[in-house]
Design a protein around this motif. Structure first.
Motif, mmCIF file in Angstrom:
data_model
loop_
_atom_site.group_PDB
_atom_site.id
_atom_site.type_symbol
_atom_site.label_atom_id
_atom_site.label_comp_id
_atom_site.label_asym_id
_atom_site.label_seq_id
_atom_site.Cartn_x
_atom_site.Cartn_y
_atom_site.Cartn_z
ATOM 1 N N VAL A 12 42.566 34.195 44.993
ATOM 2 C CA VAL A 12 41.280 33.803 45.575
ATOM 3 C C VAL A 12 41.012 34.672 46.794
ATOM 4 N N ASP A 13 39.987 35.512 46.704
ATOM 5 C CA ASP A 13 39.622 36.380 47.827
ATOM 6 C C ASP A 13 38.183 36.814 47.652
ATOM 7 N N ASP A 14 37.400 36.735 48.711
ATOM 8 C CA ASP A 14 36.001 37.140 48.632
ATOM 9 C C ASP A 14 35.832 38.653 48.684
ATOM 10 N N ASP A 15 36.855 39.369 49.112
ATOM 11 C CA ASP A 15 36.801 40.832 49.150
ATOM 12 C C ASP A 15 37.175 41.363 47.772
ATOM 13 N N GLU A 16 36.184 41.897 47.072
ATOM 14 C CA GLU A 16 36.384 42.336 45.691
ATOM 15 C C GLU A 16 37.494 43.377 45.557
ATOM 16 N N ALA A 17 37.543 44.334 46.473
ATOM 17 C CA ALA A 17 38.548 45.396 46.382
ATOM 18 C C ALA A 17 39.964 44.825 46.508
ATOM 19 N N VAL A 21 42.870 44.695 43.498
ATOM 20 C CA VAL A 21 44.168 45.351 43.673
ATOM 21 C C VAL A 21 45.302 44.351 43.480
ATOM 22 N N VAL A 22 45.187 43.165 44.085
ATOM 23 C CA VAL A 22 46.228 42.151 43.946
ATOM 24 C C VAL A 22 46.359 41.742 42.478
ATOM 25 N N CYS A 23 45.223 41.540 41.814
ATOM 26 C CA CYS A 23 45.254 41.177 40.386
ATOM 27 C C CYS A 23 45.910 42.270 39.553
ATOM 28 N N CYS A 32 49.854 36.717 34.019
ATOM 29 C CA CYS A 32 48.477 36.387 33.631
ATOM 30 C C CYS A 32 47.784 36.019 34.935
ATOM 31 N N VAL A 33 46.588 36.528 35.159
ATOM 32 C CA VAL A 33 45.929 36.318 36.446
ATOM 33 C C VAL A 33 44.513 35.789 36.249
ATOM 34 N N THR A 34 44.182 34.779 37.052
ATOM 35 C CA THR A 34 42.822 34.290 37.161
ATOM 36 C C THR A 34 42.332 34.698 38.541
ATOM 37 N N ALA A 35 41.157 35.321 38.613
ATOM 38 C CA ALA A 35 40.597 35.755 39.883
ATOM 39 C C ALA A 35 39.408 34.875 40.244
ATOM 40 N N ALA A 36 39.319 34.541 41.520
ATOM 41 C CA ALA A 36 38.208 33.745 42.025
ATOM 42 C C ALA A 36 37.647 34.443 43.266
ATOM 43 N N ALA A 37 36.310 34.512 43.343
ATOM 44 C CA ALA A 37 35.648 35.249 44.414
ATOM 45 C C ALA A 37 35.341 34.401 45.644
ATOM 46 N N GLY A 38 35.812 33.187 45.681
ATOM 47 C CA GLY A 38 35.563 32.341 46.849
ATOM 48 C C GLY A 38 36.236 30.997 46.692
ATOM 49 N N VAL A 39 36.062 30.159 47.693
ATOM 50 C CA VAL A 39 36.728 28.853 47.725
ATOM 51 C C VAL A 39 36.251 27.957 46.585
ATOM 52 N N LEU A 55 47.564 32.832 45.379
ATOM 53 C CA LEU A 55 47.414 33.725 46.527
ATOM 54 C C LEU A 55 45.975 33.580 46.996
ATOM 55 N N THR A 56 45.782 33.238 48.261
ATOM 56 C CA THR A 56 44.433 33.004 48.746
ATOM 57 C C THR A 56 44.192 33.641 50.102
ATOM 58 N N ASP A 57 42.985 34.159 50.264
ATOM 59 C CA ASP A 57 42.518 34.610 51.562
ATOM 60 C C ASP A 57 42.305 33.366 52.405
ATOM 61 N N LEU A 58 42.219 33.531 53.702
ATOM 62 C CA LEU A 58 42.006 32.384 54.572
ATOM 63 C C LEU A 58 40.527 32.222 54.917
#
Length: 112
Positions: A12-17, A21-23, A32-39, A55-58
């Motif tokens: 979970v991270d709002d920064d696409e780049a 990269v983490v994914c 296997c990865v699920t990506a989320a662009a925000g909370v 893994l989450t941004d704060l």
């Protein structure tokens, strides 16, 4: 390409780049990865599937990674949560660890 029975990560991270990269690093390691662009998106993903790690941004525009941390802790089988953040100072790491974060990765971080 992830193999059958591979562990599952939620990023979970709002920064696409950073999210990409983490994914990519996790996928190359067989996850296997699920990506989320925000909370909001992250909370939906967290509640709708099993994750072996989160893994989450704060700091994100639609809320705080602390919401992800708290929601993960309420699950029947809580996954470990790693907080990735560039806005921690003082005893912020300790507070997040006390709140249940397994690890805190200060941004920017290097990838081997």
């Amino acid at each position: 390409m992830p193999r059958q029975g591979a562990p599952h990560a939620l990023v979970v991270d709002d920064d696409e780049a950073i999210r990409e990269v983490v994914c990519e690093v996790l996928e190359q390691a067989g996850w296997c990865v699920t990506a989320a662009a925000g909370v909001r998106e992250g909370l939906t993903a967290l509640r709708s599937g099993h994750h072996d790690i989160v893994l989450t941004d704060l700091a994100m525009p639609d809320g705080s990674g602390s919401q992800i941390l708290q929601a993960a802790a309420r699950l029947a089988a809580p996954p470990p949560v790693v907080v990735m953040s560039g806005c921690l100072g003082g005893d912020g790491h300790l507070q997040l660890r006390e709140a249940g974060a397994r690890h805190v990765l200060p941004k920017p971080f290097g990838l081997m």
